[in-house]
Scaffold this motif. Structure first.
Motif, PDB file in Angstrom:
ATOM      1  N   SER A 380       0.837  -1.197   0.000  1.00  0.00           N
ATOM      2  CA  SER A 380       0.000   0.000   0.000  1.00  0.00           C
ATOM      3  C   SER A 380       0.874   1.250   0.000  1.00  0.00           C
ATOM      4  N   GLU A 381       1.963   1.214   0.775  1.00  0.00           N
ATOM      5  CA  GLU A 381       2.865   2.364   0.870  1.00  0.00           C
ATOM      6  C   GLU A 381       3.448   2.697  -0.513  1.00  0.00           C
ATOM      7  N   TYR A 382       3.775   1.645  -1.240  1.00  0.00           N
ATOM      8  CA  TYR A 382       4.341   1.834  -2.581  1.00  0.00           C
ATOM      9  C   TYR A 382       3.336   2.580  -3.479  1.00  0.00           C
ATOM     10  N   ALA A 383       2.096   2.069  -3.493  1.00  0.00           N
ATOM     11  CA  ALA A 383       1.065   2.696  -4.331  1.00  0.00           C
ATOM     12  C   ALA A 383       0.822   4.138  -3.888  1.00  0.00           C
ATOM     13  N   HIS A 384       0.818   4.355  -2.563  1.00  0.00           N
ATOM     14  CA  HIS A 384       0.564   5.707  -2.065  1.00  0.00           C
ATOM     15  C   HIS A 384       1.695   6.658  -2.421  1.00  0.00           C
ATOM     16  N   GLN A 385       2.921   6.156  -2.391  1.00  0.00           N
ATOM     17  CA  GLN A 385       4.033   7.045  -2.765  1.00  0.00           C
ATOM     18  C   GLN A 385       3.922   7.474  -4.219  1.00  0.00           C
ATOM     19  N   ILE A 386       3.500   6.537  -5.053  1.00  0.00           N
ATOM     20  CA  ILE A 386       3.330   6.899  -6.476  1.00  0.00           C
ATOM     21  C   ILE A 386       2.230   7.950  -6.587  1.00  0.00           C
ATOM     22  N   ALA A 387       1.103   7.682  -5.888  1.00  0.00           N
ATOM     23  CA  ALA A 387      -0.026   8.622  -5.947  1.00  0.00           C
ATOM     24  C   ALA A 387       0.411   9.994  -5.433  1.00  0.00           C
ATOM     25  N   ARG A 388       1.230  10.016  -4.360  1.00  0.00           N
ATOM     26  CA  ARG A 388       1.671  11.295  -3.799  1.00  0.00           C
ATOM     27  C   ARG A 388       2.523  12.062  -4.803  1.00  0.00           C
ATOM     28  N   ARG A 389       3.397  11.332  -5.503  1.00  0.00           N
ATOM     29  CA  ARG A 389       4.244  12.028  -6.498  1.00  0.00           C
ATOM     30  C   ARG A 389       3.374  12.649  -7.573  1.00  0.00           C
ATOM     31  N   ILE A 390       2.349  11.915  -7.983  1.00  0.00           N
ATOM     32  CA  ILE A 390       1.460  12.454  -9.022  1.00  0.00           C
ATOM     33  C   ILE A 390       0.775  13.708  -8.488  1.00  0.00           C
ATOM     34  N   THR A 391       0.286  13.615  -7.245  1.00  0.00           N
ATOM     35  CA  THR A 391      -0.416  14.758  -6.655  1.00  0.00           C
ATOM     36  C   THR A 391       0.513  15.963  -6.544  1.00  0.00           C
ATOM     37  N   VAL A 392       1.737  15.708  -6.096  1.00  0.00           N
ATOM     38  CA  VAL A 392       2.690  16.814  -5.967  1.00  0.00           C
ATOM     39  C   VAL A 392       2.954  17.422  -7.343  1.00  0.00           C
ATOM     40  N   GLY A 393       3.081  16.570  -8.342  1.00  0.00           N
ATOM     41  CA  GLY A 393       3.439  17.042  -9.685  1.00  0.00           C
ATOM     42  C   GLY A 393       2.325  17.775 -10.395  1.00  0.00           C
ATOM     43  N   CYS A 394       1.079  17.353 -10.161  1.00  0.00           N
ATOM     44  CA  CYS A 394       0.025  17.978 -10.979  1.00  0.00           C
ATOM     45  C   CYS A 394      -1.151  18.485 -10.157  1.00  0.00           C
ATOM     46  N   GLY A 395      -1.115  18.289  -8.865  1.00  0.00           N
ATOM     47  CA  GLY A 395      -2.174  18.864  -8.023  1.00  0.00           C
ATOM     48  C   GLY A 395      -3.457  18.051  -8.001  1.00  0.00           C
ATOM     49  N   ALA A 396      -3.530  16.974  -8.780  1.00  0.00           N
ATOM     50  CA  ALA A 396      -4.777  16.184  -8.787  1.00  0.00           C
ATOM     51  C   ALA A 396      -4.937  15.488  -7.436  1.00  0.00           C
ATOM     52  N   ARG A 397      -6.115  15.633  -6.852  1.00  0.00           N
ATOM     53  CA  ARG A 397      -6.326  15.020  -5.539  1.00  0.00           C
ATOM     54  C   ARG A 397      -6.768  13.571  -5.668  1.00  0.00           C
ATOM     55  N   ASP A 398      -7.617  13.310  -6.682  1.00  0.00           N
ATOM     56  CA  ASP A 398      -8.148  11.960  -6.835  1.00  0.00           C
ATOM     57  C   ASP A 398      -7.290  11.172  -7.808  1.00  0.00           C
ATOM     58  N   ILE A 399      -6.575  10.219  -7.269  1.00  0.00           N
ATOM     59  CA  ILE A 399      -5.757   9.349  -8.112  1.00  0.00           C
ATOM     60  C   ILE A 399      -6.379   7.960  -8.052  1.00  0.00           C
ATOM     61  N   PHE A 400      -6.623   7.393  -9.202  1.00  0.00           N
ATOM     62  CA  PHE A 400      -7.290   6.088  -9.283  1.00  0.00           C
ATOM     63  C   PHE A 400      -6.265   5.048  -9.700  1.00  0.00           C
ATOM     64  N   GLN A 401      -6.381   3.868  -9.081  1.00  0.00           N
ATOM     65  CA  GLN A 401      -5.388   2.840  -9.382  1.00  0.00           C
ATOM     66  C   GLN A 401      -6.063   1.605  -9.970  1.00  0.00           C
ATOM     67  N   SER A 402      -5.408   1.022 -10.941  1.00  0.00           N
ATOM     68  CA  SER A 402      -5.926  -0.261 -11.453  1.00  0.00           C
ATOM     69  C   SER A 402      -5.295  -1.363 -10.607  1.00  0.00           C
ATOM     70  N   ASP A 403      -5.742  -2.589 -10.814  1.00  0.00           N
ATOM     71  CA  ASP A 403      -5.154  -3.665 -10.026  1.00  0.00           C
ATOM     72  C   ASP A 403      -3.680  -3.839 -10.358  1.00  0.00           C
ATOM     73  N   GLY A 404      -3.317  -3.432 -11.558  1.00  0.00           N
ATOM     74  CA  GLY A 404      -1.916  -3.512 -11.944  1.00  0.00           C
ATOM     75  C   GLY A 404      -1.232  -2.189 -11.707  1.00  0.00           C
ATOM     76  N   GLY A 405      -0.201  -1.913 -12.479  1.00  0.00           N
ATOM     77  CA  GLY A 405       0.560  -0.694 -12.225  1.00  0.00           C
ATOM     78  C   GLY A 405       0.094   0.495 -13.030  1.00  0.00           C
TER      79      GLY A 405
END
Ligand code: C2E
Ligand code: MG
Ligand code: MG
Length: 752
Positions: A380-405
Motif C-alpha cells: 500500500s505504501e508503494y502505491a501511495h508514494q506513487i499517488a503522492r508524487r502524481i499529486t505533488v506534480g500535478c495537483g490532482a487530488r483523486d488518483i485512481f489505481q488499477s489492479d496492476g501498475g
C-alpha cells in the motif's frame, strides 16, 4: 441530453422545477419547518400603535354594551376603530338607535371587519343578517387568509369580492396599501403576536376614562372566538387579528413582493454548479458550505426588506444533489483497490467528467516485479508514494489505481504542447528513486493521454490506458491517444467475442507451410500459421490480432485451439507412418502460464498423439512475464517429449541469452537474415556462424523465408538442416496441403 440526465446537478434541478411547475410540493414540509424555526428565533414586538380591545364575549356585543363601549373608545380619540366582533342589537329600537349614534360619532374612522373562511366566497354574506345593513351604511373590510396544507396562514389578497362589490382586506386597509384583486400580501411573521397590546373591554368601561390609552392609536374591538384561530409561523395557533396586523406591517417595508421559488433555485443552482464544475480543492468546499448558509439566511434577509423568496424548491434541489453525491461517493468508496485503498480506476470510468478535462494514465514500469519484491505490508505504501508524487506534480487530488501498475487521474485540458511538457515535468519527478521501508526502487513511468472530450469516460480511461501501455512497449515517455483509434479501441474491447465468433464460424483457420529437409530434399513437416478472414474487416494479419489478443489477455483460447487443430492435422498427415513434424507458435505471454503444461498434455492425450511430433516455436518478446516459470514450463514440456524451437532467432532482444537459458532443440533463423544472404556478405556471415553455433549446441537449424533457389542452394552449402519459404511452398489450408504432400510424398519416395 443523456449526459445531462446523468449529472446529479441537472437531475436535482429538473426534479425541483418539476415540483414547482406541478405544484406537487415535495419540499413543502421542509419550508414549513424552516419558517417555523426562523420565526421562533427571529422575533420583534408589534408596534404600540395597535390596541386590541377584547370584549371577552364570543357571542358578540349587545346593544347597550356596544353603545357604551363605543362611546368610551370615542372619548379616547383613537386614530381608527375596527369592529371585529358581531353586534347583537336585538329588537329594542331605541337601543339600536343609540348604537347607531355612537357609531356615527366616529365618522369615517369606524370600519367593520368581516372574517372570511379559508374559501372566501361571496356566500358568506347570507349567513350574517346584520351584514347587508352594515355593508350599506359603513365601511367594511374583510379578513381573508389563504391557509396552506399544514394549517399556516400564508398570504392574503389586497381585495376580495363580496356580493359583486370589491372590498379591501383588513390587512391592506390597516397597512394603508392599495392594489388589485390579483395581488397578494405576505405577513411579516417576525412580529411576535404575544406582544400585541390588549385591553379588556370591561376594564375600559369600569374606568370610564380611556383617553390616554387610546389616543391616536388603531383600535380593534375583537372577541376571543376560538373557531377563528389560525396557525402563525413560529407561534402556533393565534387569534387572526395578529395576522392582519402582521400583514399590515409587511406593507410598511420598501418592497412587498414575491420573488417566487425560482429565484432561490437559480441562486442555489449557480452555487452548486460552481462547486461541482468550476471550483477545486478549498474553493470547492467553501462554495458548497455557502449553500446551506444561502438557503437559510438569504430568504430571511430578503424577507426583512419585504421580498419573499421561498426556499422550498431550492432546498429540494440541494437535498437531491447532496443525496446523489453522497450515494456516488459511497459507491466510489466501495470501488477502492484492495491493496492500497486508493479509488479503483473503475470509479473514474463510471463517473462523469466535466468539460475541459484530459484523462491521463501512467503505467509504472516493473510494477508487478517491485510488488513481488516488496513484503505485503509495504504494498500500500508503494502505491501511495506513487499517488503522492502524481499529486505533488500535478495537483490532482483523486488518483485512481488499477489492479496492476496503472494510475489514472484527470487534468485540466491545456494546449497540447503545454500538456506534454507538464507531463514531462511530472515524469522528471519520477526520476528520483522511491524509498519504501528499507527498499529503494528506480521507477520509470510511461504516460497515456486522452483528449477526446465528449466521449464516454470509460472509453477515455481505456484509451489513455492503452496509450500508456503502448508508450511502455515502445519505450516512449508519453503516448497521445488519437481519436481515429477509438474504433480500434472498440474493436479491441470486443476482441474476445470476435475471436469466439471467428472460431465458431470457421473465419479463423490454420494454414500449413511445408518445411523441407534440405539434405534429403523431402517435406518433413509443416508450420501451422493462424489465419483470420473477418467477415467485415477482411483478412487480418496474424501479427495484428495476436498482438491485440495478447494485450486483451485473450491469447489462451487461441493457443489451445491452434494446438488442438494442429495435433489433429499431424495425425492425419502421419497416417502413412512417416515422421511428419508439426510446428506451432507459442506467444511469449503464454510461456509462463501455470496451466500451460497441463493444457498441452491434456490436448495431445485427448488425440492420443505423440508429443514428439509437435515442435513448439517460442519467440523472445518483451511480453514474456516471469522468466523462471517460463523456463520451468518449457523444460517440463520438453521432458514430456515436445520439441522446442527458438523462432525468429537474431531479432529478439536477447537471443543469445535466450539460447543459453532455454532448453531447446531447434533454432529458426529469421527471414530478415535469410533473405539477404545472396547479396550481403555480412548477413551471409551471420547466418553461417549461427548455423555453426546451433550445431555446436546440438540444435537443428531451420531457415525461414526462402524465396528462391539460389538462397536454398547457399543454405544447403552452409549445412542448414531444414528450409521453409515461399519458394518451397506457401502457407495453405489443410486439404490442399494434404493433397500436395500426398503427391510430393509419392514422387519423393518413388511410389509413382
Ligand atoms: P513466424 O512464426 O515467423 O511465421 C513465419 C511467417 O513468415 C509467416 O507469416 C509466413 O507466412 C511467413 N513466410 C514464410 N515464408 C515466407 C517467405 O518466403 N517470404 C515471406 N515474405 N514470408 C514468408 P504469417 O503467417 O503472417 O505469420 C506471422 C507471424 O505470426 C508468425 O511468424 C508468428 O510469429 C505469428 N503467428 C502465426 N500463427 C500463430 C499462432 O498460431 N500463434 C501465435 N502465437 N503466433 C502465430
Ligand atoms: Mg513461427
Ligand atoms: Mg519466424
Amino acid at each position: 441530453m443523456s449526459r445531462l440526465l446523468r449529472s446529479p446537478l441537472w437531475i436535482a434541478l429538473l426534479i425541483a422545477l418539476a415540483d414547482v411547475i406541478s405544484g406537487f410540493g415535495i419540499g413543502e414540509p421542509f419550508t414549513q419547518a424552516y419558517w417555523n424555526t426562523v420565526y421562533k428565533v427571529w422575533q420583534r414586538p408589534v408596534p404600540r400603535s395597535y390596541l386590541i380591545v377584547n370584549t371577552g364575549n364570543n357571542g358578540g356585543l349587545d346593544a347597550v354594551t356596544a353603545s357604551r363601549l363605543l362611546d368610551c373608545i370615542n372619548s379616547g380619540n383613537p386614530a381608527r376603530v375596527y369592529i371585529d366582533t358581531s353586534l347583537n342589537l336585538g329588537q329594542d329600537q331605541s337601543a339600536k338607535n343609540a348604537v347607531k349614534r355612537s357609531l356615527n360619532k366616529f365618522g369615517s374612522k369606524v370600519v367593520f371587519v368581516k372574517r372570511m373562511a379559508n374559501d372566501f366566497s361571496s356566500k358568506i354574506e347570507k349567513s350574517d343578517l346584520n351584514f347587508p345593513i352594515i355593508m350599506n351604511n359603513y365601511r367594511v373590510v374583510a379578513s381573508a387568509w389563504s391557509i396552506n396544507f399544514a394549517g399556516f396562514a400564508e398570504s392574503s389578497p389586497y381585495k376580495i369580492q363580496i356580493g359583486g362589490r370589491e372590498i379591501e382586506t383588513f390587512a391592506a386597509d390597516l397597512g394603508g396599501a392599495h392594489s388589485g384583486r390579483q395581488s397578494l400580501l405576505y405577513p411579516d411573521f417576525s412580529l411576535d403576536p404575544a406582544t400585541i397590546q390588549t385591553v379588556a373591554a370591561s376594564a375600559l368601561l369600569e374606568r370610564n376614562d380611556a383617553t390616554p390609552q387610546l389616543t391616536g392609536r388603531t383600535v380593534v374591538i375583537s372577541d376571543p372566538n376560538p373557531g377563528e384561530m389560525i396557525s402563525y409561523f413560529g407561534h402556533g395557533v393565534i387569534h387572526p387579528v395578529a395576522l392582519d396586523i402582521a400583514g399590515a406591517e409587511a406593507l410598511h417595508r420598501p418592497f412587498a413582493f414575491n420573488l417566487s421559488e425560482l429565484a432561490m433555485v437559480a441562486v442555489v443552482f449557480a452555487l452548486l454548479y460552481a462547486g461541482h464544475h468550476r471550483a477545486r480543492g478549498k474553493t470547492k468546499r467553501i462554495v458548497y458550505l455557502a449553500v446551506p448558509f444561502v438557503l437559510v439566511l438569504l430568504p430571511i434577509l430578503l424577507r426583512a426588506i419585504g421580498l419573499l423568496a421561498d426556499p422550498t424548491a431550492a432546498m429540494l434541489c440541494a437535498a437531491i444533489f447532496a443525496a446523489i453525491r453522497i450515494w456516488q461517493k459511497r459507491i466510489r468508496r466501495a470501488q477502492l483497490t484492495s491493496v492500497s485503498g486508493l479509488p479503483n480506476i473503475h470509479a473514474l470510468s463510471s463517473g462523469d467528467l466535466p468539460n475541459g478535462r484530459d484523462v491521463v494514465v501512467v503505467s509504472i514500469a516493473r510494477f508487478d516485479e517491485i510488488m513481488a519484491t516488496l513484503p505485503r505490508h509495504l504494498h500500500s505504501e508503494y502505491a501511495h508514494q506513487i499517488a503522492r508524487r502524481i499529486t505533488v506534480g500535478c495537483g490532482a487530488r483523486d488518483i485512481f489505481q488499477s489492479d496492476g501498475g496503472h494510475f489514472a487521474w484527470v487534468e485540466e485540458a491545456r494546449p497540447l504542447d503545454m500538456q506534454l511538457s507538464h507531463l514531462e515535468g511530472l515524469r522528471a519527478l519520477f526520476s528520483s528513486p522511491l524509498h519504501i521501508g528499507s527498499y529503494v526502487f528506480d521507477s520509470n513511468v510511461h504516460f497515456g493521454l486522452d483528449r477526446n472530450e465528449g466521449v464516454e469516460t470509460g472509453v477515455r480511461v481505456n484509451s489513455a490506458m492503452a496509450s500508456s501501455n503502448e508508450a511502455r512497449n515502445h519505450g516512449r515517455g508519453i503516448e497521445l491517444f488519437e481519436a481515429h483509434r477509438l474504433a480500434q479501441a472498440a474493436w479491441e474491447l470486443a476482441l474476445h467475442a470476435n475471436i469466439d465468433d471467428g472460431l465458431r464460424n470457421g473465419d479463423i483457420w490454420l494454414a500449413y507451410q511445408a518445411q523441407w529437409d534440405i539434405a534429403t530434399n523431402r517435406i518433413c513437416g509443416a508450420e501451422a500459421l493462424i489465419r483470420w478472414n473477418h467477415p467485415v474487416r477482411g483478412p487480418i494479419a496474424p501479427h495484428a490480432f495476436i498482438l491485440q489478443a495478447e494485450r486483451a489477455g485473450r491469447i489462451d483460447a487461441l493457443t489451445y485451439w491452434v494446438l488442438d487443430e494442429a495435433v489433429g492435422a499431424t495425425l492425419a498427415l502421419n497416417a502413412h507412418g512417416d515422421h511428419f513434424q508439426m510446428s506451432i507458435n507459442l506467444s511469449g505471454q503464454m510461456v509462463d502460464k501455470p496451466e500451460l503444461v497441463n493444457s498441452f498434455t491434456e490436448i495431445v492425450a485427448r488425440h492420443g498423439a505423440n508429443p514428439r511430433l509437435i515442435t513448439i516455436e517460442v519467440t523472445e518478446t518483451t511480453t514474456m512475464g516471469n522468466r523462471a516459470i517460463a523456463v520451468n514450463n518449457l523444460t517440463q514440456l520438453r521432458q514430456m517429449g515436445f520439441r522446442l524451437s527458438i523462432d525468429d532467432f537474431g531479432t529478439g532482444e536477447a537471443s543469445l541469452a535466450y539460447l543459453a537459458d532455454l532448453p531447446s532443440d531447434e533454432l529458426k533463423i529469421d527471414r530478415c537474415f535469410v533473405s539477404r544472404i545472396i547479396d550481403s556478405d555480412r548477413e551471409r556471415a551471420i547466418v553461417a556462424s549461427t548455423i555453426q553455433l546451433a550445431h555446436t549446441l546440438g540444435q537443428t537449424v531451420v531457415a525461414e523465408g526462402i524465396e528462391d533457389a539460389a538462397t536454398l542452394a547457399m543454405l544447403r552449402d552452409m549445412g542448414c538442416d531444414l528450409a521453409q519459404g515461399f519458394h518451397l511452398g506457401r502457407p495453405q489450408p489443410l486439404t490442399s496441403f494434404e493433397r500436395e504432400y500426398a503427391t510430393k510424398r509419392k514422387s519423393q519416395f518413388g511410389l509413382v
